[in-house]
Design a protein around this motif. Structure first.
Motif, PDB file in Angstrom:
ATOM      1  N   ALA A  73       5.799   4.195   0.553  1.00  0.00           N
ATOM      2  CA  ALA A  73       5.325   2.865   0.943  1.00  0.00           C
ATOM      3  C   ALA A  73       4.831   2.900   2.388  1.00  0.00           C
ATOM      4  N   ILE A  74       3.687   2.275   2.635  1.00  0.00           N
ATOM      5  CA  ILE A  74       3.068   2.288   3.957  1.00  0.00           C
ATOM      6  C   ILE A  74       3.121   0.909   4.608  1.00  0.00           C
ATOM      7  N   ARG A  75       2.554  -0.063   3.927  1.00  0.00           N
ATOM      8  CA  ARG A  75       2.358  -1.358   4.579  1.00  0.00           C
ATOM      9  C   ARG A  75       2.272  -2.487   3.552  1.00  0.00           C
ATOM     10  N   LYS A  76       2.812  -3.602   3.927  1.00  0.00           N
ATOM     11  CA  LYS A  76       2.724  -4.796   3.106  1.00  0.00           C
ATOM     12  C   LYS A  76       1.385  -5.476   3.367  1.00  0.00           C
ATOM     13  N   ILE A  78       0.862  -1.188   0.000  1.00  0.00           N
ATOM     14  CA  ILE A  78       0.000   0.000   0.000  1.00  0.00           C
ATOM     15  C   ILE A  78       0.898   1.237   0.000  1.00  0.00           C
ATOM     16  N   PHE A  79       0.650   2.130  -0.951  1.00  0.00           N
ATOM     17  CA  PHE A  79       1.428   3.361  -1.076  1.00  0.00           C
ATOM     18  C   PHE A  79       0.539   4.574  -0.807  1.00  0.00           C
ATOM     19  N   CYS A 131       6.757   4.458  10.104  1.00  0.00           N
ATOM     20  CA  CYS A 131       5.715   4.679   9.096  1.00  0.00           C
ATOM     21  C   CYS A 131       5.024   6.020   9.312  1.00  0.00           C
ATOM     22  N   ILE A 132       4.664   6.307  10.560  1.00  0.00           N
ATOM     23  CA  ILE A 132       3.980   7.567  10.869  1.00  0.00           C
ATOM     24  C   ILE A 132       4.850   8.769  10.509  1.00  0.00           C
ATOM     25  N   GLU A 133       6.106   8.704  10.872  1.00  0.00           N
ATOM     26  CA  GLU A 133       7.001   9.841  10.635  1.00  0.00           C
ATOM     27  C   GLU A 133       7.210  10.116   9.149  1.00  0.00           C
ATOM     28  N   SER A 134       6.985   9.121   8.311  1.00  0.00           N
ATOM     29  CA  SER A 134       7.159   9.321   6.873  1.00  0.00           C
ATOM     30  C   SER A 134       5.965  10.037   6.235  1.00  0.00           C
ATOM     31  N   VAL A 135       4.804  10.062   6.931  1.00  0.00           N
ATOM     32  CA  VAL A 135       3.609  10.675   6.344  1.00  0.00           C
ATOM     33  C   VAL A 135       2.931  11.691   7.257  1.00  0.00           C
ATOM     34  N   SER A 136       3.447  11.910   8.454  1.00  0.00           N
ATOM     35  CA  SER A 136       2.752  12.732   9.456  1.00  0.00           C
ATOM     36  C   SER A 136       2.485  14.162   8.990  1.00  0.00           C
TER      37      SER A 136
END
Length: 349
Positions: free
Chosen positions: A89-92, A70-71, A153-158
């Motif tokens: 990229a977020i999650r596999k 999931i992107f 993950c959070i820090e990449s999209v926060s």
């Protein structure tokens, strides 16, 4: 294929499911994908024109079990077709099912079981015709694949979710600290926790608030059968925290019952000397709860009922001429034990 944190994967093709920031609804899909527990199934929808042509020609059985990533597509613009968004990229995930309703809605339905949080990139040599803004569901080569933490993950999209608190449901545990496994209903295509009526549980919940904003998390449920034993809304005054939320399930007369736990970001402000609460309902995270009666309790009820019937039967025999005081005492003991069990376990009087 399993990956461990810190282990880079060599380049390989995977299904890439993109969700962008062009609309709040698409951002909410990413928000929920970050918050939901491992093993939960998420539902993404795509118009046929946004799916890679080659994938649309695949049989629906081909999709089952395929690995996906999931992107989050940042900087996607509906007005500017030439915009160059950033794909994070977020999650596999593992694809559970895929369907394409061409005649009625022209919408593809993609169901994915969430797995590890990850980091990956699309090689610069990959043609852009199968990437956003052209396509949002494609099979693409990925490189520099790595499993990361929820915090990473959070820090990449926060910065795209400012003013909101991430609330990750890690899982549920019984009062004996045993993990409650997620289940999946193929008929309704929903994930759920199966809980036992009359039992106590703990919901482990991680909160992420990188900019320490004033946003809170409102806990609610769709029915009174599930009770939270905490103050809500939950306030987060640190960047990252792990909370234990006690909850219990009521005993019901029905064999099975259904409920939904809802976690909604809320903010409060003072308007004209009056406190107002704003709910971001589109960013709500929902978990379905299905409660059932205890099988042990059912067996115990049957046992207590059998003791009662036996005691009454022996009582009738005991009072016949001549009266048997021994049988009478045995009958009385069976009735007392049966009444005690029914009162203790089922509050029957």
């Amino acid at each position: 294929m399993q990956f461990e944190r810190g282990h880079m994967m060599s380049e390989r093709k995977m299904i890439c499911a993109f969700s962008s920031d062009s609309r709040e609804l698409y951002k909410a899909d990413v928000f929920r994908s970050i918050n939901l527990p491992k093993g939960h199934v998420v539902h993404f929808r795509y118009k046929g024109k946004y799916v890679e042509d080659e994938l649309l020609r695949k049989d629906v059985k081909w999709w089952e079990g395929k690995e996906a990533v999931i992107f989050f597509t940042k900087g996607n613009s509906l007005e500017k077709s030439d915009s160059k968004p950033e794909n994070i990229a977020i999650r596999k995930a593992t694809i559970v099912s895929f369907s394409y309703d061409l005649e009625k809605t022209d919408v593809c339905h993609l169901y994915m079981k969430l797995s590890d949080f990850c980091r990956a990139s699309i090689p610069s040599s990959t043609q852009h015709t199968n990437q956003p803004n052209s396509k949002f569901l494609s099979e693409l080569p990925l490189e520099k694949f790595d499993v990361v933490t929820w915090k990473d993950c959070i820090e990449s999209v926060s910065d795209s979710f400012q003013g909101k608190v991430f609330t990750h449901i890690v899982g549920l545990k019984t009062h004996k600290a045993e993990d409650v496994s997620l289940k999946y209903d193929k008929g309704t295509k929903t994930s759920y926790y199966e809980l036992v009526q009359g039992e106590r549980y703990t919901m482990e919940m991680a909160t992420g608030n990188p900019d320490v904003n004033s946003c809170k998390t409102e806990l609610s449920r769709s029915s009174d059968e599930v009770n939270f034993h905490c103050i809500t809304p939950i306030e987060t005054t640190v960047q990252y925290d792990l909370k234990q939320i006690p909850l219990s399930v009521k005993k019901l007369d029905s064999r099975k019952a259904y409920s939904t736990i809802n976690l909604c970001p809320v903010t409060t402000s003072i308007q004209y000397r009056k406190e107002e609460t704003k709910e971001y309902r589109e960013f709500s995270t929902q978990i379905e709860i299905r409660s059932r009666q205890s099988r042990t309790a059912s067996v115990m009820f049957g046992f207590a009922s059998a003791l009662l019937v036996a005691g009454l039967g022996l009582g009738r025999v005991a009072v016949k001429d001549p009266i048997s005081w021994l049988l009478g005492l045995v009958a009385l003991g069976l009735v007392i034990v049966s009444a005690s069990l029914l009162h203790h376990f089922f509050n029957k009087k």
